[in-house]
Design a protein around this motif. Sequence first.
Motif, PDB file in Angstrom:
ATOM      1  N   ARG A  13       0.838  -1.206   0.000  1.00 26.75           N
ATOM      2  CA  ARG A  13       0.000   0.000   0.000  1.00 26.75           C
ATOM      3  C   ARG A  13       0.872   1.254   0.000  1.00 26.75           C
ATOM      4  N   TYR A  15       1.310   5.433  -1.303  1.00 30.78           N
ATOM      5  CA  TYR A  15       0.681   6.677  -1.748  1.00 30.78           C
ATOM      6  C   TYR A  15       1.611   7.359  -2.744  1.00 30.78           C
ATOM      7  N   ASP A  26       4.569   5.351   2.345  1.00 37.57           N
ATOM      8  CA  ASP A  26       3.984   4.041   2.595  1.00 37.57           C
ATOM      9  C   ASP A  26       2.826   4.208   3.582  1.00 37.57           C
ATOM     10  N   HIS A  27       1.832   3.374   3.462  1.00 43.23           N
ATOM     11  CA  HIS A  27       0.665   3.435   4.355  1.00 43.23           C
ATOM     12  C   HIS A  27       1.063   3.288   5.830  1.00 43.23           C
ATOM     13  N   LYS A 108      -3.726   6.162  -4.301  1.00 45.99           N
ATOM     14  CA  LYS A 108      -3.287   4.882  -3.733  1.00 45.99           C
ATOM     15  C   LYS A 108      -2.765   3.987  -4.847  1.00 45.99           C
ATOM     16  N   GLY A 110      -0.937  -0.064  -5.463  1.00 43.64           N
ATOM     17  CA  GLY A 110      -0.682  -1.365  -4.854  1.00 43.64           C
ATOM     18  C   GLY A 110      -1.975  -2.120  -4.642  1.00 43.64           C
ATOM     19  N   SER A 111      -1.943  -3.066  -3.721  1.00 43.70           N
ATOM     20  CA  SER A 111      -3.113  -3.918  -3.471  1.00 43.70           C
ATOM     21  C   SER A 111      -3.840  -3.454  -2.213  1.00 43.70           C
ATOM     22  N   TRP A 112      -4.865  -2.686  -2.397  1.00 38.64           N
ATOM     23  CA  TRP A 112      -5.659  -2.171  -1.281  1.00 38.64           C
ATOM     24  C   TRP A 112      -6.826  -3.098  -1.080  1.00 38.64           C
TER      25      TRP A 112
END
Length: 112
Positions: A13, A15, A26-27, A108, A110-112
């Motif tokens: 995840r 940003y 990063d988240h 966002k 990636g894989s959310w």
Amino acid sequence: MGRLFKQYLNGPRIYSCSNCRCHTSDHDEIVSKAFQGRHGRAYLFNNVVNVTLGPKEDRLLITGLHTVADIFCSCCQQVLGWKYEQAFEESQKYKEGKYIIEKAKMVKEGSW
């Protein structure tokens, strides 16, 4: 001018800048999602990458007077938010050295 150095983040995840998709954080670096920026909601981050700092200035925000520096995407120069350099009120000292990125200025990835 030289070659631009971009840092790429690994993780599920991430940003990125909404304008050019350059990674910004990063988240896992989020401290809080309960902040207000110039254009709506904003997130407080411990650490960000691929940004440049503008000049420091005193700014009266909702939570009081702070010394801040605007942060710009190092790839496309879009204003993303600001960095808290100094908080004048004791209750706001936890923000010092942290970054605000406005939700409207990031996407966002990636894989959310």
